[in-house]
Design an enzyme around this catalytic site. Structure first.
Site, short mmCIF file in Angstrom:
data_model
loop_
_atom_site.label_atom_id
_atom_site.label_comp_id
_atom_site.label_asym_id
_atom_site.label_seq_id
_atom_site.Cartn_x
_atom_site.Cartn_y
_atom_site.Cartn_z
N ASN A 89 -2.69 3.37 -2.70
CA ASN A 89 -3.37 2.80 -1.54
C ASN A 89 -4.51 3.75 -1.15
OD1 ASN A 89 -4.16 1.71 0.88
ND2 ASN A 89 -2.27 2.22 1.99
N LYS A 132 -6.74 3.28 0.99
CA LYS A 132 -7.06 3.12 2.42
C LYS A 132 -8.57 2.96 2.62
CE LYS A 132 -2.96 5.76 3.49
NZ LYS A 132 -2.13 6.33 4.52
N HIS A 180 1.23 -3.12 6.07
CA HIS A 180 1.20 -1.65 6.09
C HIS A 180 1.35 -1.17 7.54
CE1 HIS A 180 -0.14 2.48 5.68
NE2 HIS A 180 0.11 2.37 4.40
N GLU A 207 0.00 1.11 9.15
CA GLU A 207 -1.24 1.40 9.88
C GLU A 207 -1.79 0.12 10.51
OE1 GLU A 207 -3.30 3.51 6.75
OE2 GLU A 207 -1.88 5.16 6.98
N GLU A 232 8.41 2.33 3.66
CA GLU A 232 7.52 3.43 4.03
C GLU A 232 7.85 3.91 5.45
OE1 GLU A 232 3.68 3.52 1.69
OE2 GLU A 232 3.34 2.02 3.22
N GLY A 252 1.27 10.05 5.36
CA GLY A 252 0.11 10.91 5.64
C GLY A 252 0.45 12.18 6.37
N SER A 262 4.02 10.33 1.75
CA SER A 262 3.81 11.71 1.27
C SER A 262 4.39 11.96 -0.12
CB SER A 262 4.35 12.72 2.29
OG SER A 262 3.63 12.60 3.50
C1 PEP Z 1 0.53 4.90 2.41
O1 PEP Z 1 -0.55 4.86 2.96
O2 PEP Z 1 1.08 3.84 2.09
C2 PEP Z 1 1.13 6.19 2.14
C3 PEP Z 1 2.34 6.23 1.68
O3 PEP Z 1 0.35 7.30 2.39
P1 PEP Z 1 0.68 8.83 1.97
O4 PEP Z 1 1.13 8.81 0.54
O5 PEP Z 1 -0.61 9.56 2.16
O6 PEP Z 1 1.76 9.30 2.88
#
Ligand code: PEP
Length: 254
Positions: free
Chosen positions: A10, A12, A96, A98, A166, A172, A212
């Site tokens: 992703n 983003k 997601h 976010e 997630e 992040g 992460s």
């Molecule tokens: C994500 O945006 O779906 C995500 C898992 O981000 P990160 O790997 O940076 O934590």
């Protein structure tokens, strides 16, 4: 049939066309296991989808990061599932955190979007996950079950759905879930699918972990029996994404 390991990237809201071309060049040069071992899907911002689709190696696929809840029309700023299909984009990420957190997307709205995208022929990476507050109050499973239920109530055919667990506190932040924490929720989610959808859907649906994930922690996470792959944010913009794809080898040798 076994669950083919799935690794999504992703990207983003990142990148210029030059940066995107560099990332694609790195991916194109990467030595990774074959498609029967790992399915790889990368998700650039909308505006770069045609560029990435044209330049990316043919064994990797592309996903949009969102799409509108119904057919296009008077919805300024939105992109419809129909348009993605028209461009030959096979996948979309929906729900997601976010978008759930910042844009207030409800479970029902995400469920409606998943159902519409599937009805148009897209494959969906459907994201679920709890906040830190929810985890600390012991409601992790209630939260992810409610998010999954809103999808299950609207979707009959799960063959084109990948569920991404997630935890919001891991996205992040550099604070990855432990393999045991990830396995616990993935196993519970699979049990939920078994009890509320069907044994077949529970056995065949890929449940991937996001939050992460890095080159350093991916192998241990991939070793968990109910972790069928990853959705990767930050590390998917870096060369270590290739190492994360290679974590699929852990499953092959299991
Ligand atoms: C994500 O945006 O779906 C995500 C898992 O981000 P990160 O790997 O940076 O934590």
């Amino acid at each position: 049939m076994g669950r083919t390991f799935f690794v999504g990237g992703n990207w983003k809201c990142n990148g210029t066309s030059e940066e995107i071309k560099k990332i694609v060049a790195t991916l194109n040069a990467g030595q990774v296991p074959s498609q029967d071992v790992v399915e790889v899907v990368v998700s650039p911002p909308y505006v770069f989808l045609p560029l990435v689709k044209n330049e990316l190696r043919s064994d990797f696929h592309v996903a949009a990061q969102n799409c509108w809840v119904k057919k296009g029309g008077a919805f300024t700023g939105e992109v419809s599932a129909d348009m993605l299909v028209n461009l030959g984009i096979p996948w979309v990420i929906l729900g997601h955190s976010e978008r759930r957190a910042i844009l207030g997307e409800s479970n029902e709205f995400v469920g409606d979007k998943v159902a519409y995208a599937l009805s148009q022929g897209l494959k969906v990476i459907a994201c679920v996950g709890e906040t830190l507050e929810q985890r600390e109050s012991g409601s992790t499973m209630d939260v992810v079950a409610a998010q999954t239920k809103a999808i299950a109530e609207r979707v009959k055919d799960w063959s084109n759905v990948v569920v991404a667990y997630e935890p919001v506190w891991a996205i992040g932040t550099g604070k990855v879930a432990t393999p045991a924490q990830a396995q616990e929720v993935h196993a519970e989610l699979r049990k939920w699918l078994q009890a509320n959808v069907s044994a077949e859907v529970a056995a065949s649906t890929r449940i991937i972990y996001g939050g992460s994930v890095s080159g350093a922690n991916c192998k241990e996470l991939a070793g968990q029996p109910d972790v069928d792959g990853f959705l990767v944010g930050g590390a998917s913009l870096k060369p270590e994404f290739i190492d994360i794809i290679k974590a699929a080898e852990v499953k092959k040798s299991a």
